[in-house]
Design a protein around this motif. Structure first.
Motif, mmCIF file in Angstrom:
data_model
loop_
_atom_site.group_PDB
_atom_site.id
_atom_site.type_symbol
_atom_site.label_atom_id
_atom_site.label_comp_id
_atom_site.label_asym_id
_atom_site.label_seq_id
_atom_site.Cartn_x
_atom_site.Cartn_y
_atom_site.Cartn_z
ATOM 1 N N HIS B 55 0.917 -1.389 -0.099
ATOM 2 C CA HIS B 55 0.003 0.087 0.077
ATOM 3 C C HIS B 55 0.803 1.270 0.152
ATOM 4 O O HIS B 55 2.028 1.256 0.152
ATOM 5 C CB HIS B 55 -0.900 -0.176 1.051
ATOM 6 C CG HIS B 55 -0.261 0.257 2.477
ATOM 7 N ND1 HIS B 55 0.506 -0.672 3.155
ATOM 8 C CD2 HIS B 55 -0.204 1.172 3.422
ATOM 9 C CE1 HIS B 55 0.902 -0.153 4.413
ATOM 10 N NE2 HIS B 55 0.513 0.937 4.359
ATOM 11 N N HIS B 56 0.436 2.495 -0.276
ATOM 12 C CA HIS B 56 0.953 3.603 -0.337
ATOM 13 C C HIS B 56 0.667 4.366 1.050
ATOM 14 O O HIS B 56 -0.331 4.237 1.733
ATOM 15 C CB HIS B 56 0.217 4.253 -1.345
ATOM 16 C CG HIS B 56 0.980 5.793 -1.641
ATOM 17 N ND1 HIS B 56 0.838 7.137 -0.992
ATOM 18 C CD2 HIS B 56 1.834 6.282 -2.373
ATOM 19 C CE1 HIS B 56 1.672 8.038 -1.200
ATOM 20 N NE2 HIS B 56 2.404 7.505 -2.559
ATOM 21 N N PRO B 57 1.603 4.863 1.647
ATOM 22 C CA PRO B 57 1.793 5.597 2.918
ATOM 23 C C PRO B 57 0.081 6.471 3.169
ATOM 24 O O PRO B 57 -0.211 6.879 4.326
ATOM 25 C CB PRO B 57 2.713 6.305 3.222
ATOM 26 C CG PRO B 57 3.456 6.361 2.021
ATOM 27 C CD PRO B 57 3.031 5.386 1.019
ATOM 28 N N ARG B 58 -0.104 7.159 1.989
ATOM 29 C CA ARG B 58 -1.331 8.258 2.180
ATOM 30 C C ARG B 58 -2.416 7.802 1.112
ATOM 31 O O ARG B 58 -3.413 7.845 1.472
ATOM 32 C CB ARG B 58 -0.636 9.608 2.091
ATOM 33 C CG ARG B 58 0.205 10.018 3.049
ATOM 34 C CD ARG B 58 0.953 11.384 2.739
ATOM 35 N NE ARG B 58 1.526 11.437 1.426
ATOM 36 C CZ ARG B 58 2.783 10.709 1.308
ATOM 37 N NH1 ARG B 58 3.470 10.257 2.251
ATOM 38 N NH2 ARG B 58 3.370 10.745 -0.044
ATOM 39 N N LEU B 59 -1.874 7.633 -0.236
ATOM 40 C CA LEU B 59 -3.093 7.470 -1.069
ATOM 41 C C LEU B 59 -4.052 6.236 -0.737
ATOM 42 O O LEU B 59 -5.022 6.195 -1.168
ATOM 43 C CB LEU B 59 -2.558 7.249 -2.286
ATOM 44 C CG LEU B 59 -1.711 8.312 -2.855
ATOM 45 C CD1 LEU B 59 -0.863 8.017 -4.249
ATOM 46 C CD2 LEU B 59 -2.339 9.467 -3.109
ATOM 47 N N THR B 60 -3.490 5.318 -0.081
ATOM 48 C CA THR B 60 -4.294 4.043 0.030
ATOM 49 C C THR B 60 -5.526 4.314 0.949
ATOM 50 O O THR B 60 -6.763 4.087 0.719
ATOM 51 C CB THR B 60 -3.574 3.018 0.684
ATOM 52 O OG1 THR B 60 -2.441 2.474 -0.237
ATOM 53 C CG2 THR B 60 -4.410 1.789 0.782
ATOM 54 N N LEU B 61 -5.527 5.002 2.057
ATOM 55 C CA LEU B 61 -6.354 5.192 2.933
ATOM 56 C C LEU B 61 -7.224 6.532 2.506
ATOM 57 O O LEU B 61 -8.548 6.245 2.401
ATOM 58 C CB LEU B 61 -6.027 5.868 4.334
ATOM 59 C CG LEU B 61 -7.133 5.955 5.312
ATOM 60 C CD1 LEU B 61 -8.013 4.896 5.665
ATOM 61 C CD2 LEU B 61 -6.331 6.505 6.781
ATOM 62 N N ASP B 62 -6.462 7.282 1.637
ATOM 63 C CA ASP B 62 -7.429 8.407 0.965
ATOM 64 C C ASP B 62 -8.417 7.695 -0.022
ATOM 65 O O ASP B 62 -9.553 8.000 0.061
ATOM 66 C CB ASP B 62 -6.562 9.348 0.201
ATOM 67 C CG ASP B 62 -5.881 10.145 1.051
ATOM 68 O OD1 ASP B 62 -6.237 10.162 2.186
ATOM 69 O OD2 ASP B 62 -4.763 10.895 0.450
#
Lengths: 80, 152
Positions: B55-62
């Motif tokens: 996963h990406h540190p920010r884009l995934t949860l976004d």
């Protein structure tokens, strides 16, 4: 400029690398520089479905990046 | 309106997550939930031991939050709950929970269907299946993109 790779791109290029630029250049130019740096896997970065992300936003190939910015190259995503 | 999207680095207990959604329901008449499970077999028939979900540190949860919020705005639902795992997932373990609650059942069914079609094609994960004889990156299929296009 710091460049980060994800998914299958990280398999080929590692999770990050440095591209030397001294003035603003386009995403397309960064792709070209990376293709020269990694000739064996150049076609991976030429894939139009591999998107560039700057400051957490997807940007087009014509987008200009500054030397102090970083780019994430992300292959197609899939959850579920 | 209650919209919750979580990225889970540990395990996912579908019964506990469903209970969480049930606890949030007050006047609703319907709860629909979907649980995605890591398959033990690749498309080509090879055995799969585990999935690796990067996963990406920010884009995934976004992306999870955007998809959940869009579902809540699109359908007549009062609660949306999405929990998606990342990291290493053994075959047979749950990967994702997508649930919705509404006054009447149709909206909750549609919201859950919509959530999964969006998650399959837009949630920011890179998925790799690994087994004794394989190590394959999994990308959305034409059928996944066609399912997503139903909602356009």
């Amino acid at each position: 400029m710091r460049v980060h790779f994800y998914g299958r791109l990280a398999d080929a290029f590692g999770t990050e690398t440095e591209v030397e630029i001294s003035e603003p250049c386009s995403i397309a130019q960064v792709r070209e520089r990376l293709a020269i740096k990694y000739p064996r896997d150049a076609e991976l970065l030429g894939n139009r479905r591999v998107r560039a992300c700057v400051d957490d936003s997807i940007v087009p190939d014509g987008h200009l990046v500054q030397p102090d910015e970083s780019i994430d190259f992300i292959p197609p995503v899939s959850g579920g | 309106m209650n919209v919750v999207a979580r990225l889970e680095t540990g395990t996912l207990d579908p019964a506990a997550v469903l209970n969480e959604l049930m606890q949030a329901v007050s006047t609703d008449g319907a709860v629909v939930s979907f649980v995605g499970i890591a398959r033990g077999q690749a498309r080509g028939g090879e055995a799969v031991d585990r999935l690796a979900l990067e996963h990406h540190p920010r884009l995934t949860l976004d992306s999870l939050e955007r998809i959940a919020t869009d579902a809540a705005a699109r359908f007549a639902v009062n609660h949306v709950l999405v929990v998606h795992r990342c990291g290493e997932i053994a075959a047979g373990e749950p990967i994702v929970f997508a649930g919705a609650a509404s006054a009447h059942r149709r909206a909750a069914f549609e919201a859950a269907d919509y959530l999964m079609d969006r998650l399959k094609t837009e949630a920011v994960f890179w998925k790799r299946e690994e087994g004794p004889a394989i190590r394959n990156w999994i990308e959305p299929t034409d059928s996944d993109y066609a399912d997503r296009a139903r909602w356009e």
